[in-house]
Design an enzyme around this catalytic site. Structure first.
Site, short mmCIF file in Angstrom:
data_model
loop_
_atom_site.label_atom_id
_atom_site.label_comp_id
_atom_site.label_asym_id
_atom_site.label_seq_id
_atom_site.Cartn_x
_atom_site.Cartn_y
_atom_site.Cartn_z
N GLN A 109 -10.23 -2.28 7.59
CA GLN A 109 -9.06 -2.04 8.44
C GLN A 109 -8.28 -0.85 7.89
OE1 GLN A 109 -7.14 -6.12 9.68
NE2 GLN A 109 -8.03 -6.35 7.64
N HIS A 127 -10.13 0.38 12.38
CA HIS A 127 -8.87 0.92 12.89
C HIS A 127 -8.78 2.43 12.74
CE1 HIS A 127 -6.97 -3.33 12.37
NE2 HIS A 127 -7.68 -3.22 13.46
N CYS A 138 -6.81 17.52 25.34
CA CYS A 138 -8.22 17.85 25.65
C CYS A 138 -9.20 17.04 24.82
CB CYS A 138 -8.46 19.35 25.41
SG CYS A 138 -8.53 19.79 23.67
N GLY A 197 -8.03 -8.73 0.60
CA GLY A 197 -6.75 -8.03 0.71
C GLY A 197 -6.28 -7.80 2.12
N THR A 198 -6.45 -8.82 2.97
CA THR A 198 -5.92 -8.67 4.31
C THR A 198 -5.06 -9.87 4.67
OG1 THR A 198 -6.42 -8.38 6.66
CG2 THR A 198 -7.99 -9.66 5.39
N PRO A 225 -3.68 -12.00 -3.58
CA PRO A 225 -2.71 -12.68 -4.45
C PRO A 225 -1.84 -13.68 -3.69
CG PRO A 225 -2.20 -10.32 -4.27
CD PRO A 225 -3.45 -10.56 -3.51
N GLU A 226 -1.76 -13.51 -2.37
CA GLU A 226 -0.96 -14.41 -1.53
C GLU A 226 -1.86 -15.23 -0.60
OE1 GLU A 226 2.30 -12.84 -3.32
OE2 GLU A 226 2.32 -14.48 -1.84
N ALA A 242 -7.17 -7.40 -5.79
CA ALA A 242 -8.56 -7.00 -5.51
C ALA A 242 -9.12 -6.16 -6.66
CB ALA A 242 -8.60 -6.21 -4.21
C1 BV8 Z 1 -5.52 -4.63 20.93
C2 BV8 Z 1 -4.07 1.41 12.20
C3 BV8 Z 1 -5.67 -4.79 23.23
C4 BV8 Z 1 -2.78 2.12 12.43
C5 BV8 Z 1 -3.59 -0.94 12.63
C6 BV8 Z 1 1.49 -7.56 21.83
C7 BV8 Z 1 1.32 -6.27 22.33
C8 BV8 Z 1 0.17 -5.52 22.08
C9 BV8 Z 1 -0.84 -6.08 21.30
C10 BV8 Z 1 -0.65 -7.35 20.81
C11 BV8 Z 1 0.49 -8.11 21.06
N1 BV8 Z 1 0.35 -9.31 20.42
C12 BV8 Z 1 -0.83 -9.33 19.76
C13 BV8 Z 1 -1.45 -8.17 20.01
C14 BV8 Z 1 -2.72 -7.78 19.50
C15 BV8 Z 1 -2.42 -6.86 18.32
C16 BV8 Z 1 -2.09 -7.74 17.14
O1 BV8 Z 1 -2.99 -8.38 16.61
N2 BV8 Z 1 -0.81 -7.78 16.75
C17 BV8 Z 1 -0.45 -8.62 15.62
C18 BV8 Z 1 0.67 -7.92 14.83
C19 BV8 Z 1 -0.02 -9.97 16.14
N3 BV8 Z 1 -3.61 -6.09 18.12
C20 BV8 Z 1 -3.72 -4.90 18.72
O2 BV8 Z 1 -2.84 -4.36 19.34
C21 BV8 Z 1 -5.10 -4.27 18.59
N4 BV8 Z 1 -5.48 -3.79 19.88
O3 BV8 Z 1 -5.32 -5.81 20.86
O4 BV8 Z 1 -5.78 -3.97 22.09
C22 BV8 Z 1 -6.41 -4.13 24.31
C23 BV8 Z 1 -7.36 -4.88 24.99
C24 BV8 Z 1 -8.03 -4.29 26.02
C25 BV8 Z 1 -7.79 -2.95 26.35
C26 BV8 Z 1 -6.85 -2.20 25.62
C27 BV8 Z 1 -6.16 -2.79 24.59
C28 BV8 Z 1 -5.04 -3.08 17.65
C29 BV8 Z 1 -4.76 -3.57 16.24
C30 BV8 Z 1 -4.88 -2.40 15.26
C31 BV8 Z 1 -3.53 -1.82 14.96
N5 BV8 Z 1 -3.68 -0.76 13.94
N6 BV8 Z 1 -3.81 0.04 11.75
C32 BV8 Z 1 -2.07 2.39 11.13
O5 BV8 Z 1 -2.63 2.16 10.04
O6 BV8 Z 1 -0.91 2.88 11.21
S1 BV8 Z 1 -3.26 -2.50 12.06
C33 BV8 Z 1 -2.66 -2.45 10.45
O7 BV8 Z 1 -2.17 -3.75 10.18
C34 BV8 Z 1 -3.70 -2.25 9.40
O8 BV8 Z 1 -4.70 -1.38 9.76
C35 BV8 Z 1 -4.27 -3.59 9.17
O9 BV8 Z 1 -5.43 -3.78 9.88
C36 BV8 Z 1 -3.31 -4.50 9.83
C37 BV8 Z 1 -2.93 -5.64 8.93
O10 BV8 Z 1 -2.65 -5.05 7.79
P1 BV8 Z 1 -3.45 -5.55 6.44
O11 BV8 Z 1 -4.60 -4.67 6.20
O12 BV8 Z 1 -3.72 -7.01 6.48
O13 BV8 Z 1 -2.34 -5.23 5.51
P2 BV8 Z 1 -1.00 -5.96 5.48
O14 BV8 Z 1 -0.03 -4.98 4.98
O15 BV8 Z 1 -0.74 -6.70 6.74
O16 BV8 Z 1 -1.29 -7.08 4.39
C38 BV8 Z 1 -1.72 -6.66 3.11
C39 BV8 Z 1 -2.41 -7.87 2.52
O17 BV8 Z 1 -2.88 -7.50 1.24
C40 BV8 Z 1 -1.46 -9.04 2.32
O18 BV8 Z 1 -2.13 -10.24 2.65
C41 BV8 Z 1 -1.18 -8.99 0.81
O19 BV8 Z 1 -0.98 -10.30 0.26
C42 BV8 Z 1 -2.45 -8.43 0.28
N7 BV8 Z 1 -2.34 -7.69 -0.97
C43 BV8 Z 1 -1.27 -6.98 -1.43
N8 BV8 Z 1 -1.60 -6.41 -2.62
C44 BV8 Z 1 -2.90 -6.75 -2.88
C45 BV8 Z 1 -3.36 -7.57 -1.83
N9 BV8 Z 1 -4.60 -8.07 -1.80
C46 BV8 Z 1 -5.42 -7.79 -2.83
N10 BV8 Z 1 -5.05 -7.01 -3.88
C47 BV8 Z 1 -3.81 -6.48 -3.93
N11 BV8 Z 1 -3.44 -5.70 -4.97
ZN ZN Z 2 -6.42 20.27 23.13
#
Ligand code: BV8
Ligand code: ZN
Length: 261
Positions: A109, A127, A138, A197-198, A225-226, A242
């Protein structure tokens, strides 16, 4: 999910003997490289913005300058960071498995390309990536790996002058069809699934975790960690960073696997 009567050692042995391993990486894998997790990507200047307010087509339409400034900042940061032990261990595991006739699929991700810089070959960017940008008018795309910021925001298209955006998947946008196809096939085939880590709350990627946990015969491990909403479904949970736990698990598997698979 299958009941793992044993312990870490059992899991490591099963990982070494796997036919097809799928690893799903989240922002926590890059956290130890200094790349803020998605939720923390609001450090300092960006603290007042909710990421989902900046990571959407609506935000880009509303304020293209602020959105591309945020992404350009994250792009530069990703280039300044280096892969950590977790990225390197995943590349080592992929190589070791392929030498032993097994498959490894990495679904990430993360948009920072640190897996590729660590040597991972089979990486699907669910992603997209910060390092490719495309014209909204374009569609022209280009790799943007210069360390300095873009001269203007939003950066203009060399071909048509249109506003360019990062090739990341924003909220409300479809994921790349190739990545979805690869993830569907890999999760339907794997006998070991690692969630690394997600936060496991963003769909459709979080749905792959659910599918893996529901598959009979798939051994599943979580490193974080969580706790996450899916933690209870895993056979093994390592509550650790991780960069510490992934190398330890990979090393344990290789040590066990070396004794005749
Ligand atoms: C889709 C790229 C539909 C951009 C990202 C209302 C309106 C619109 C959509 C929705 C809605 N409700 C729900 C949705 C669906 C939505 C969704 O799931 N929303 C969630 C918030 C509820 N999903 C979408 O919109 C997806 N598209 O549904 O399209 C559609 C269908 C048909 C036709 C057209 C459209 C698109 C989802 C992708 C969004 N883009 N990233 C950017 O980076 O700016 S998502 C972004 O957050 C990240 O890429 C990642 O994937 C995601 C979650 O983040 P994590 O990777 O988990 O990181 P996070 O910070 O959350 O957590 C970190 C974790 O690591 C924690 O657990 C922590 O404890 C842990 N950690 C911390 N330190 C460490 C560790 N682990 C290990 N070691 C460590 N040291
Ligand atoms: Zn262009």
């Amino acid at each position: 999910m299958i009941g793992l009567m044993g312990t870490f050692d059992d899991f490591a042995s099963r990982l070494a003997g796997a036919r097809h391993v799928v690893a799903l990486a989240g922002a926590g894998v890059s956290a130890d490289s200094g790349v803020p997790t998605f939720r923390d990507a609001r450090s300092g200047l960006w603290a007042k913005y909710d990421p989902t307010e900046l990571a959407s087509p609506q935000a880009f339409a509303r304020d293209p300058q602020r959105v591309t400034q945020w992404y350009d900042h994250r792009r530069q940061l990703a280039l300044q960071c280096a892969p950590n032990g977790a990225h390197e261990a995943l590349a080592t595991l992929e190589h070791w498995l392929s030498e032993h006739g097994a498959r490894f699929t990495l679904l990430t991700q993360n948009v920072d390309r640190l897996h590729q810089r660590a040597g991972s070959q089979c990486v699907h960017e669910m992603h997209g990536t910060l390092l490719r940008w495309r014209c909204s008018a374009c569609g022209a795309e280009a790799l943007e790996t210069h360390p300095e910021p873009f001269a203007m925001h939003p950066p203009g298209c060399a071909r048509c002058g249109g506003p360019r955006r990062p090739c990341v998947v924003w909220f409300g946008e479809m994921l790349p069809a190739e990545a979805l196809r690869a993830a569907d096939a890999a999760v339907a085939d794997c006998d070991v699934f690692l969630s690394l880590g997600t936060s496991a709350v963003v769909y459709p990627v979080a749905g792959y975790i659910e599918r893996a946990l529901a598959r009979p015969g798939t051994l599943a491990g979580e490193i974080n960690p969580e706790p996450t909403p899916m933690s209870d479904g895993f056979d093994l949970v390592l509550r650790d960073r991780a960069a510490a736990a992934v190398p330890g698990l990979v090393q344990a598997a290789i040590e066990r696997g070396g004794n005749g698979r």
